[in-house]
Design a protein around this motif. Structure first.
Motif, PDB file in Angstrom:
ATOM      1  N   ALA A  24       0.837  -1.211   0.000  1.00 26.66           N
ATOM      2  CA  ALA A  24       0.000   0.000   0.000  1.00 26.66           C
ATOM      3  C   ALA A  24       0.867   1.255   0.000  1.00 26.66           C
ATOM      4  O   ALA A  24       0.533   2.259  -0.632  1.00 26.66           O
ATOM      5  CB  ALA A  24      -0.938   0.003   1.202  1.00 26.66           C
TER       6      ALA A  24
ATOM      7  N   GLY B  43       1.935   1.838  -3.387  1.00 30.36           N
ATOM      8  CA  GLY B  43       0.809   2.332  -4.180  1.00 30.36           C
ATOM      9  C   GLY B  43       0.642   3.836  -4.123  1.00 30.36           C
ATOM     10  O   GLY B  43       0.003   4.430  -4.993  1.00 30.36           O
TER      11      GLY B  43
ATOM     12  N   HIS C 189       2.619   4.831  -7.172  1.00 32.77           N
ATOM     13  CA  HIS C 189       1.876   4.481  -8.391  1.00 32.77           C
ATOM     14  C   HIS C 189       1.092   3.195  -8.129  1.00 32.77           C
ATOM     15  O   HIS C 189       1.613   2.272  -7.497  1.00 32.77           O
ATOM     16  CB  HIS C 189       2.839   4.277  -9.568  1.00 32.77           C
ATOM     17  CG  HIS C 189       2.153   4.364 -10.899  1.00 32.77           C
ATOM     18  ND1 HIS C 189       1.311   3.381 -11.364  1.00 32.77           N
ATOM     19  CD2 HIS C 189       2.171   5.328 -11.851  1.00 32.77           C
ATOM     20  CE1 HIS C 189       0.845   3.737 -12.557  1.00 32.77           C
ATOM     21  NE2 HIS C 189       1.343   4.917 -12.882  1.00 32.77           N
ATOM     22  N   THR C 190      -0.133   3.132  -8.640  1.00 34.75           N
ATOM     23  CA  THR C 190      -0.951   1.931  -8.391  1.00 34.75           C
ATOM     24  C   THR C 190      -0.288   0.662  -8.946  1.00 34.75           C
ATOM     25  O   THR C 190      -0.446  -0.414  -8.386  1.00 34.75           O
ATOM     26  CB  THR C 190      -2.358   2.076  -9.018  1.00 34.75           C
ATOM     27  OG1 THR C 190      -2.205   2.513 -10.368  1.00 34.75           O
ATOM     28  CG2 THR C 190      -3.206   3.080  -8.265  1.00 34.75           C
ATOM     29  N   ASP C 191       0.486   0.793 -10.048  1.00 32.90           N
ATOM     30  CA  ASP C 191       1.188  -0.374 -10.607  1.00 32.90           C
ATOM     31  C   ASP C 191       2.144  -0.987  -9.589  1.00 32.90           C
ATOM     32  O   ASP C 191       2.342  -2.199  -9.557  1.00 32.90           O
ATOM     33  CB  ASP C 191       2.010   0.023 -11.854  1.00 32.90           C
ATOM     34  CG  ASP C 191       1.110   0.339 -13.047  1.00 32.90           C
ATOM     35  OD1 ASP C 191      -0.113   0.127 -12.924  1.00 32.90           O
ATOM     36  OD2 ASP C 191       1.634   0.798 -14.075  1.00 32.90           O
TER      37      ASP C 191
ATOM     38  N   GLU D 143       1.773  -1.127  -6.407  1.00 39.35           N
ATOM     39  CA  GLU D 143       1.039  -1.927  -5.420  1.00 39.35           C
ATOM     40  C   GLU D 143       0.572  -3.242  -6.043  1.00 39.35           C
ATOM     41  O   GLU D 143       0.718  -4.309  -5.453  1.00 39.35           O
ATOM     42  CB  GLU D 143      -0.157  -1.136  -4.886  1.00 39.35           C
ATOM     43  CG  GLU D 143      -0.950  -1.894  -3.840  1.00 39.35           C
ATOM     44  CD  GLU D 143      -1.992  -1.043  -3.125  1.00 39.35           C
ATOM     45  OE1 GLU D 143      -2.573  -1.553  -2.157  1.00 39.35           O
ATOM     46  OE2 GLU D 143      -2.226   0.112  -3.529  1.00 39.35           O
ATOM     47  N   GLN D 144       0.015  -3.137  -7.238  1.00 41.43           N
ATOM     48  CA  GLN D 144      -0.538  -4.336  -7.887  1.00 41.43           C
ATOM     49  C   GLN D 144       0.539  -5.379  -8.214  1.00 41.43           C
ATOM     50  O   GLN D 144       0.320  -6.574  -8.080  1.00 41.43           O
ATOM     51  CB  GLN D 144      -1.293  -3.928  -9.156  1.00 41.43           C
ATOM     52  CG  GLN D 144      -2.633  -3.274  -8.828  1.00 41.43           C
ATOM     53  CD  GLN D 144      -3.167  -2.400  -9.964  1.00 41.43           C
ATOM     54  OE1 GLN D 144      -2.583  -2.341 -11.041  1.00 41.43           O
ATOM     55  NE2 GLN D 144      -4.272  -1.707  -9.708  1.00 41.43           N
TER      56      GLN D 144
END
Length: 368
Positions: free
Chosen positions: A308, A311, A314-316, A318-319
């Protein structure tokens, strides 16, 4: 992830002076730090953190990008706001959107500046605003109970959620009817999200900014000491600040500020203390990314796990999180930077369950 503090206060308490000093400071910071946006009633202020200079020097970074906290100037509140007096409804709608409240309290005598209630009494001022917020919360919760009680009699997920909401609402109503704010509701960590979804005005943590005359900026005065005692009793935070001094400092060139502060007996500006106190009030911590291009601070809440935290960049990240190369701040400084920390075995590879600590220097590995 932006964190907002709403500045509230009765008329003539120095709220606008303080906010104008904040926005002047923000405008001055914009020269040094990119992405500093200022709207008429919003000031985004860099969080002071001396660790960044040290990290930047060690990594020979081209620039420093601090983390920031947003202050929103909320329309002045008057008695009767919960019934729509003054800018009541607009005020109440705006306050629901903030994470914490900075309550500016008048702690100075001045014959030229009238007080809306006709006397200087910071505790009574606090009670006036708190009462309006509590009345609004009471009305809001009482309106919701009938529908929720009907829903709770059903079955399935909706009924379960209605029961949980009712339980929290009833606990909040007990306090509000006793004249106590909803933030004092005892709740388990797993109830936190649902509690905040109730959108209660008195659920936000409060920081009292005691606006004192210039001569009391370093020591406070009898008025501010009363506010500090109240804050301590209710688990809030109080900061002594002179809005007049802050507006004078904000107008000075950077090079002259240290001399001015010394002359008035202060080690740092009140705004710096206010920003840091706001950061602490929201239980925020900072981690850093450090390299030749930039030393950058990132804001997360205490207890955030590594994916988190990644994230936030950048959300990438986290994913696709794989792991985080992590060095504690003290280890980084003591071993002379990233290379030294690696050689001394102070760089750790942390996985998905790692809770990021304040001051961690991190590099995330992730899969595209």
């Amino acid at each position: 992830m932006g964190f907002k503090c709403g500045i509230v206060g009765l008329p003539n308490v120095g709220k606008s002076t303080l906010f104008n000093a904040l926005t002047q400071t923000a405008a001055a910071q914009a020269a040094n730090y990119p992405f500093c946006t200022i709207e008429p009633n919003v000031g985004e202020i860099a969080v002071p953190d001396p660790r960044m200079e040290k990290l930047s020097d060690m990594a020979k970074s081209e620039q420093i990008i601090p983390t920031r906290i947003t202050f929103v100037d909320i329309a002045g509140l008057v008695r009767g706001a919960s019934k729509g007096e003054g800018l009541g409804n607009k005020f109440l709608a705006t306050i629901r959107e903030v994470d914490a409240i900075v309550h500016v309290v008048r702690c100075f005598e001045d014959g030229d500046i009238t007080h809306v209630e006709g006397k200087i009494d910071p505790i009574a001022d606090i009670e006036t605003i708190e009462t309006e917020l509590m009345l609004s919360d009471l009305e809001s919760l009482e309106k919701r109970t009938d529908a929720l009680e009907k829903k709770a009699k059903g079955s399935g997920e909706d009924a379960k959620l209605a029961k949980e909401s009712l339980d929290l609402i009833n606990r909040a109503l007990v306090l509000l009817r006793e004249g106590k704010p909803a933030r004092l509701v005892e709740r388990k960590p797993d109830e936190e999200k649902l509690f905040h979804s109730l959108g209660l005005l008195t659920s936000a943590p409060v920081l009292y900014a005691c606006n004192v005359e210039e001569g009391s900026a370093a020591t406070g005065n009898d008025f501010s000491k009363r506010v500090e005692a109240l804050a301590k009793k209710e688990g809030a935070v109080a900061v002594v600040i002179s809005a007049k001094i802050e507006s004078e400092i904000a107008a000075l060139p950077e090079a002259e500020r240290a001399d001015y502060l010394e002359a008035v007996g202060l080690k740092e500006t009140g705004l710096d203390r206010l920003v840091r106190a706001g950061y602490g009030l929201l239980h925020l911590v900072t981690y850093f990314t450090v390299g030749p291009k930039e030393t950058r601070a990132w804001t997360i809440t205490q207890g955030t796990k590594a994916p988190a935290a990644a994230g936030v960049i950048h959300t990438d990240f986290e994913q696709g999180f794989i792991r985080a190369e992590t060095i504690g701040y003290d280890d980084y400084v003591r071993t002379g930077g990233e290379v030294g920390a690696k050689e001394a075995g102070k760089m750790r590879l942390e996985g998905k369950e790692y809770v990021v600590a304040d001051g961690d220097i991190m590099h995330f590995r992730f899969a595209n």
